[in-house]
Design an enzyme around this catalytic site. Structure first.
Site, PDB file in Angstrom:
ATOM      1  N   TYR A 109      36.189-100.214  25.370  1.00 46.08           N
ATOM      2  CA  TYR A 109      34.828-100.160  25.504  1.00 46.08           C
ATOM      3  C   TYR A 109      34.230 -99.731  26.929  1.00 46.08           C
ATOM      4  O   TYR A 109      35.162-100.303  27.917  1.00 46.08           O
ATOM      5  CB  TYR A 109      34.521-101.265  24.864  1.00 46.08           C
ATOM      6  CG  TYR A 109      33.150-101.953  25.453  1.00 46.08           C
ATOM      7  CD1 TYR A 109      31.657-100.996  24.586  1.00 46.08           C
ATOM      8  CD2 TYR A 109      32.022-101.605  26.817  1.00 46.08           C
ATOM      9  CE1 TYR A 109      29.980-101.078  24.492  1.00 46.08           C
ATOM     10  CE2 TYR A 109      30.382-102.032  27.018  1.00 46.08           C
ATOM     11  CZ  TYR A 109      30.201-101.528  25.820  1.00 46.08           C
ATOM     12  OH  TYR A 109      28.001-101.462  26.110  1.00 46.08           O
ATOM     13  N   GLU A 197      26.635 -95.385  27.701  1.00 47.80           N
ATOM     14  CA  GLU A 197      27.933 -96.146  26.742  1.00 47.80           C
ATOM     15  C   GLU A 197      28.719 -95.252  25.879  1.00 47.80           C
ATOM     16  O   GLU A 197      28.643 -94.615  25.447  1.00 47.80           O
ATOM     17  CB  GLU A 197      26.990 -97.353  25.618  1.00 47.80           C
ATOM     18  CG  GLU A 197      27.994 -97.687  25.382  1.00 47.80           C
ATOM     19  CD  GLU A 197      27.477 -98.818  24.033  1.00 47.80           C
ATOM     20  OE1 GLU A 197      26.982-100.038  24.253  1.00 47.80           O
ATOM     21  OE2 GLU A 197      26.689 -98.468  22.740  1.00 47.80           O
TER      22      GLU A 197
END
Ligand code: ADP
Ligand code: MG
Length: 388
Positions: A109, A197
């Site tokens: 992530y 993101e």
């Protein structure tokens, strides 16, 4: 402003952030065509909506052959995709991304965004990436590494090293990661992003670091200076009443639960009005700030937008006439009321410039309006009529 994954990936490509080969498709035929052009299997068919959690909701499918590309494109295009981010009503899928399916070794992530608290740019990274990152954040926050960057100093090699170390990367993978993170930082700053993101950022079985998903949000107040991203705006993904309001430069936000519409001038007064409605036992259906210098036309448009909302059972108009004179407000309300016909109670609190003239216009209009003597009286009255 939000954009789609395929658009975020176009920006990644522009900055040299590695992405899978792929293209957006707007029909099943196009999806098949792109699948054929990729020339390899598996091919991934991905719903493009402004919400995450698509994988778990059935909006991301891995096709092993051309027939499966056809099958998945047909089933995903036109489906109402429900994810934890869409709400129970879901979102209609009108676009797809068709891309090569990559051999995943590990899902990481990575995100970068401005942090208001420290006035810095923060990177967040985790080895536990993929579809359960919310759970990781809630249950094992220590698995998320944060690196804060002073925007006046900019991103340096040691920032990237700290992130790579936190992700357990070394050697060539760390090198690829560092180059990529530095480009991502530049993208975030250049475009005034409120979030960039990548989840998952993958390590492939053949040792590459690739952005498999992409999400970018832009600061709405800065979109005006980035002409190239304005065309990325997708009105299909926005609340229709908010789109209508933006045409008249009205600050309108639809609230999910309430039944009391309100029209107020000034954001501060609008927020205070919503608080007072709550305090009086009511529930606001929207936030609407018509602005300090609203015209009769804007007032009319705002009033129509509120009345078009089927959840609204009563409307409160709270205006302090300064630049927006009360007579102009009254004319706007009367015009809108004549055009749409009001079936629900309307409470008005109005003070300030030309208030006598405004009251006269409302009184002589023949409309059934409830006048309030001050703001708390207005809040009490609106809460009472909305309940009744
Ligand atoms: P969402 O976050 O909305 O669920 P993602 O783009 O992250 O959508 O996709 C969900 C999952 O699908 C990923 O975590 C990954 O495991 C898999 N996936 C997505 N794109 C690809 C791809 N190009 N190749 C292989 N797997 C993929
Ligand atoms: Mg994802």
């Amino acid at each position: 402003m939000k954009i789609h994954e395929f658009q975020a990936k176009q920006l990644f490509q522009k900055y040299g952030v590695p992405i899978p080969r792929g293209k957006a498709a707007f029909s099943v035929a196009e999806a098949k065509q792109i699948g054929a052009e990729l020339g390899v299997f598996p091919v991934v068919v991905k719903a493009q909506i402004h919400a995450g959690g698509r994988g778990k909701g059935g909006g991301v499918k891995l096709a092993k052959n051309a027939a499966e590309v056809d099958q998945y494109a047909s089933s995903i295009l036109g489906m109402t995709l429900v994810t934890h981010q869409t709400g129970p009503e879901g979102k209609l899928v009108k676009k797809l991304l068709v891309e090569e399916g990559l051999p995943i070794e590990k899902e990481l992530y990575l995100s970068v965004l401005p942090d208001r608290g420290t006035a810095k740019i923060v990177f967040m990274a985790s080895e536990a990436g993929g579809m359960d990152i919310e759970k990781v954040a809630a249950e094992t926050p220590e698995k998320i590494v944060k690196v804060f960057i002073d925007p006046l100093i900019g991103m340096k090699g040691y920032h990237a090293n700290e992130l790579a170390f936190g992700l357990n990367l070394s050697g060539d993978l760390a090198k690829q990661f560092n180059a990529m993170a530095t480009k991502l930082y530049k993208l975030c700053v250049d475009y005034d992003c409120s979030l960039v993101e990548i989840n998952p950022l993958i390590l492939t079985k053949d040792g590459r670091v690739i952005a498999l998903d992409g999400k970018i949000n832009f600061d709405d107040n800065a979109v005006g200076r980035h002409k190239d991203i304005q065309e990325y705006r997708d009105l299909d993904e926005e609340d229709p009443s908010e789109v209508e309001a933006s045409k008249y430069e009205l600050n309108y936000i639809k609230m999910p639960s309430g039944n009391i519409g309100s029209m107020v001038n000034g954001a501060g007064l609008a927020m205070a009005t919503m608080d007072l409605i709550k305090q009086a036992g009511g529930d606001p259906a929207n936030f609407l700030d018509v602005g300090g210098g609203a015209s009769a036309e804007q007032v009319e448009a705002g009033f129509k937008i509120i009345l078009a909302d089927p959840t609204v059972k009563a409307v409160l108009i709270n205006i302090f006439g300064g630049i927006l004179r009360c007579d102009r407000l009254a004319n706007g309300v009367v015009e809108a009321a004549k055009k749409v016909g009001i079936q629900i109670p309307v409470v008005i609190r109005m003070e300030g410039t030309n208030v006598e003239e405004g009251r006269r216009i409302l009184n002589e209009s023949g409309l059934n309006l409830i006048t309030a003597k001050d703001v708390s009286d207005a809040a009490q009255k609106i809460a009472a009529v909305a309940k009744a």
